[in-house]
Design a protein around this motif. Structure first.
Motif, mmCIF file in Angstrom:
data_model
loop_
_atom_site.group_PDB
_atom_site.id
_atom_site.type_symbol
_atom_site.label_atom_id
_atom_site.label_comp_id
_atom_site.label_asym_id
_atom_site.label_seq_id
_atom_site.Cartn_x
_atom_site.Cartn_y
_atom_site.Cartn_z
ATOM 1 N N UNK B 329 0.837 -1.211 0.000
ATOM 2 C CA UNK B 329 0.000 0.000 0.000
ATOM 3 C C UNK B 329 0.864 1.251 0.000
ATOM 4 N N UNK B 330 1.943 1.207 0.768
ATOM 5 C CA UNK B 330 2.836 2.366 0.821
ATOM 6 C C UNK B 330 3.446 2.609 -0.556
ATOM 7 N N UNK B 331 3.901 1.522 -1.180
ATOM 8 C CA UNK B 331 4.470 1.641 -2.520
ATOM 9 C C UNK B 331 3.460 2.243 -3.472
ATOM 10 N N UNK B 332 2.238 1.738 -3.410
ATOM 11 C CA UNK B 332 1.201 2.228 -4.320
ATOM 12 C C UNK B 332 0.851 3.686 -4.062
ATOM 13 N N UNK B 333 1.053 4.131 -2.817
ATOM 14 C CA UNK B 333 0.759 5.534 -2.528
ATOM 15 C C UNK B 333 1.801 6.475 -3.113
ATOM 16 N N UNK B 334 2.899 5.906 -3.634
ATOM 17 C CA UNK B 334 3.884 6.755 -4.289
ATOM 18 C C UNK B 334 5.200 6.878 -3.546
ATOM 19 N N UNK B 335 5.646 5.793 -2.926
ATOM 20 C CA UNK B 335 6.924 5.825 -2.229
ATOM 21 C C UNK B 335 7.883 4.819 -2.864
ATOM 22 N N UNK B 336 9.106 5.248 -3.120
ATOM 23 C CA UNK B 336 10.163 4.358 -3.571
ATOM 24 C C UNK B 336 11.185 4.235 -2.470
ATOM 25 N N UNK B 337 11.888 3.117 -2.443
ATOM 26 C CA UNK B 337 12.811 2.883 -1.339
ATOM 27 C C UNK B 337 14.059 2.189 -1.864
#
Ligand SMILES: Nc1ncnc2c1ncn2[C@@H]1O[C@H](COP(=O)(O)OP(=O)(O)OP(=O)(O)O)[C@@H](O)[C@H]1O
Ligand SMILES: [Mg+2]
Lengths: 349, 509
Positions: B329-337
């Motif tokens: 969900x975090x990734x889909x919200x627009x976060x790259x790591x």
């Protein structure tokens, strides 16, 4: 340099050849003629249509248990529980096969699905414990084997029958047996199950190599941390892998219940189909195609060996040692691989 | 004639589809620290693996103390007095320090391992060379710097006279690097020769006597360190001029992308690591978190990305609450790591590099349709990224494991930046990269900033923090203790803040 592909092909062949050689030496030591012994083995597997039919019949569940173990392995799990999953699959197929009245087109799929589901359920529990509690699946699946054996025996004696040691035969509408196949193979017990087994192999290959589900399962099998980082649900994938693996093993049980026997007896010991599945998967390099080929080899050995005592006078104990040796060499294929690599490394210079 | 301990003459080593070493000559003098410098994938690790007997060269000659030798496996290398500490450590986690050191060479008494004697020997060795370790500690309980000492001791225990260190400083904190340099200096005093692989030119200038440069598998030459400078070394290795100071425009911060309030996070042992932290990263700016390792940086990142549950507080992304969402969900919200530990989190090493490029997006169009993967599109995508980010790999089908360390890192960065997220979290993004690649990655991050992305940078390299950040947040003991702008502080002052000196907040906030 040898390519990996070549090595993957050569290693199992060398394993088998070494196993056969070692078996020959044992036969020689005990004063039997190994050539006569192996000719008897070959004839016992392919000597006439009856033996051929029996060999195919034996190969059928081997393919499925091999797939079961291989599938789990590719997902990073060691399913020792195929044995128990076979038993519950067998029981479920016979139960549904005998207790329902329906046309073949409904009845047969229903029994097969019931067997797969029973196996999946038996895989679900170890999967759940591994995913939620981190309990090692090897321990749980071994325990599940005993639970399956004794629960099945209890149900057969007390629920499915009234204190009898084997269940009523299944309805014809649930049977995989085929008059036609039996006739052309000299009344062997060969049945349509081989088609199901081969189809299952195609399913495994497709699922694992071509779908997003397979991508996740393989990723989790290789590296749980990275899978979690990538947003995959590691626990869900562990459970799913164990359920699919169990489903394949459950189908192997259905092959026995709906094809070979048409009923189930209370057993004092394991069928060994599940345990042999571990060797099949290992020899087959944990791939779908490899498992099919390895299952053929195991089926041939198992059925062919039955002919060795009668035709070549080799006692059946020795035959068992022989088979064990072949499995031993297969299991130690790692050593063969290593030797090969070293050998060719030296050659290169 | 010169007195060389090691001579590798005209070495050639091929891998399927690639020549990793071609006509490389390396001559190491007795008692010197000899640097081996080259871009990511230039073939440094390969050359050292040849010397250590892990690979057999196709061509060339190796001489040890003037005698021609044939190093067929690492045991032969050991017998010749060659020891190697690999880029990625090879220790048994569940064993103690002593057990790891003696593994394979155990002192015996009546056929049993003589643990007492082993521990005594390890202790003696560690005192003699100034490599402090606790012989009874378990590997899993000690720091990375400590593990490295164990690796070095392991080679000394086997009587190594020539020590190969493959990027030893990439995984160390600045403090640990200082200690390692002291150790190296005391080792050469004892007559040991060292081959040091590093991408940090500063380190080469500081400790090395000579430096051999390789470029794309070819030997370029050997220079005396006292007669050269970092700029020359860099251009020798890359084949062009390299900018050390990244050029960038003034940041134009806009709305807040990430805002964290009162965040509390515990580590795996339930010890509080992030203690009521507040942080804001705006669109169009790079916020650098400076701090000594272990002050809660990892836990902070893990909490933002959903890898670790937070105990209290709120994490907002573009005004949307993402506290304790799943990583997906975090990734889909627009976060790259870009994760700090690339082998553990960043890659599935046994997958082809192409499949690693879609690790988060494999289920989306165009990589999959109806649950079936389109390998054609997956690999097409990989080819594009490999080109754009100059990932050096024989092909997109090569397993990630076979790529050089730096190229693995570039592959991850390519994947994460390409997803074009609103927030990029970069933890040690240039660890193990050569100067050219660092320049490239820094420019990439700045480019993303200028496109209006928010960038959160965590790094132990003060250079990197100072160079790249528009704003520096100093983290100490689980909290941001100061927020400063890079222009108004020098490295010394920053170092003091990181050490927890409760200096008045520098600059305005
Ligand atoms: N086992 C292997 N199989 C195939 N190719 C390999 C293997 N090991 C290395 N290579 C290739 O050889 C080249 C040199 O790799 P090497 O690891 O020696 O680079 P390096 O100079 O150590 O780089 P880095 O600084 O990134 O660690 C790379 O292109 C790499 O992909
Ligand atoms: Mg390297």
């Amino acid at each position: 340099m040898l390519s990996t592909r070549m090595i993957n092909l050569i290693v199992p062949i060398i394993s088998v050849v070494l196993g056969l050689l070692a078996g020959a030496i044992i036969m020689l030591i005990f004063g039997y003629n190994p050539i006569a012994g192996y000719i008897a083995l070959w004839n016992g597997a392919f000597g006439n249509v009856y033996f051929f039919g029996e060999t195919i019949r034996q190969i059928t569940p081997y393919i499925l248990t091999g797939l079961a173990v291989a599938f789990a392995f590719r997902s990073g799990l060691f399913n020792i529980g195929a044995e128990g999953q076979v038993i519950v699959g067998w029981l479920a197929s016979v139960w549904v096969g005998a207790s329902i009245q329906a046309p073949t087109i409904i009845h047969l799929p229903l029994t097969i699905i019931a067997a797969a589901l029973a196996g999946a359920l038996w895989g679900f529990l170890p999967g759940l414990l591994k995913a939620k509690r981190g309990v090692h699946e090897v321990i749980i699946t071994i325990m599940m084997n005993y639970i399956a054996l004794h629960v099945a025996n209890y149900l057969i004696r007390n629920v499915l029958t009234d204190k009898s040691d084997s269940t009523a035969p299944i309805e014809n509408t649930a049977s995989l047996a085929s008059e036609w196949l039996m006739e052309i193979t000299g009344y062997s017990r060969m049945h349509y199950g081989i088609l199901i087994a081969l189809f299952a192999a195609v399913i495994m290959w497709f699922l694992l190599e071509k779908t997003t589900i397979g991508y996740e399962l393989r990723a989790v099998g290789y590296n749980q941390h990275a899978s979690n980082y990538a947003g995959m649900n590691v626990g869900k994938n562990i459970i799913l892998a164990m359920m699919i693996s169990g489903g394949f093993a459950g189908l192997a049980g259905a092959m026995e219940g709906l094809g070979t026997f048409g009923y189930m007896s209370a057993n004092s010991s394991f069928t060994n189909l599940g345990f042999d599945g571990i060797a099949v998967a290992l020899l087959g390099g944990n791939t779908a195609l490899g498992s099919v080929i390895a299952a053929f080899l195991f089926g041939i050995l198992k059925i062919g060996a039955l002919n060795m005592p009668t035709s070549a006078g080799v006692p059946s104990e020795l035959v068992e040692i022989d088979i064990a040796l072949i499995i031993y060499f297969v299991a130690s294929s790692y050593i063969i691989r290593w030797t090969l690599l070293r050998f060719f490394k030296k050659e290169e210079k | 004639m010169e007195n060389f301990v090691i001579e590798m003459l005209d070495i050639r080593k091929e891998f399927p589809g690639i020549v990793a070493n071609n006509n490389i000559t390396l001559q190491v003098k007795q008692g010197e620290i000899h640097a081996l410098l080259g871009e990511n994938g230039a073939g440094k690790s390969t050359l050292m693996n040849v010397l250590f007997g892990l690979y057999q060269p196709e061509k060339g000659e190796i001489r040890v103390k003037g005698k021609k030798v044939n190093i067929t496996d690492p045991n032969v290398a050991n017998d010749l007095g060659i020891g190697m500490v690999h880029q990625h450590f090879m220790l048994v986690d569940t064993f103690t320090v002593t057990q790891n050191i003696i593994l394979g060479n155990e002192p015996r008494k009546f056929g049993m391992i003589d643990m007492k004697r082993a521990e005594k020997e390890v202790l003696e060795l560690s005192e003699r060379y100034g490599l402090k370790v606790d012989p009874q500690a378990k590997i899993s309980d000690i720091s990375v710097g400590m593990q490295q000492r164990v690796e070095i001791l392991k080679t000394l225990y086997r009587g190594a006279e020539v020590l190969i260190l493959d990027e030893p400083t990439a995984v160390l904190t600045p403090q640990e690097i200082k200690e390692l340099i002291t150790i190296m200096k005391s080792l050469i005093k004892e007559g040991i020769s060292i081959i040091l692989i590093t991408h940090k030119l500063k380190e080469i200038m500081e400790v090395c006597d000579r430096c051999t440069v390789i470029r794309k598998g070819e030997g370029i030459g050997t220079v005396n360190v006292s007669e050269t400078n970092p700029n020359e070394l860099a251009s020798l290795m890359v084949g062009r001029e390299v900018n050390f100071k990244t050029e960038k425009k003034q940041a134009e911060p806009k709305h807040a992308v990430l805002s964290i309030t009162d965040l509390r996070v515990h580590d795996a042992r339930n010890v509080p690591m992030v203690k009521g932290l507040n942080l804001e990263v705006k669109a169009g700016e790079i916020v650098g978190i400076a701090g000594v390792d272990g002050n809660g940086q990892s836990e902070l990142i893990e909490a933002i990305t959903g890898l670790r549950a937070s105990e209290a507080g709120r994490i907002m992304l573009n005004e949307k609450d993402i506290t304790n969402l799943t990583p997906r969900k975090v990734t889909q919200s627009g976060v790259s790591h870009i994760p700090q530990d690339r082998h553990k989190f960043g890659l599935v090493l046994d997958f082809p590099i192409g499949e690693n490029m879609v690790l988060q997006t494999y289920y989306q169009q165009p990589f999959a349709k109806g649950g079936v993967l389109s390998f054609k599109n997956v690999y097409q995508h990989a080819r594009t990224l490999i080109q754009e980010y100059d990932v050096r790999t024989p092909s997109e089908y090569t397993k990630a494991r076979a790529l050089s360390g730096g190229n693995q890192q570039k592959a991850i960065i390519a994947r994460e930046v390409d997803r074009s997220p609103d927030l990029i979290i970069a933890a040690q993004p240039t660890r193990g990269l050569d100067v050219g690649a660092i320049e490239f990655i820094h420019n990439k991050l700045i480019e993303e900033r200028d496109k209006g992305k928010a960038v959160l940078l965590v790094s132990f390299e003060l250079d990197e923090i100072m160079n790249l950040s528009d704003k520096i947040a100093v983290m100490f003991d689980g909290d941001i203790v100061a927020t400063v702008e890079p222009g108004e502080i020098n490295e010394q002052e920053l170092g003091l803040l990181m050490a927890g000196s409760k200096k008045e907040k520098v600059g305005g906030e």
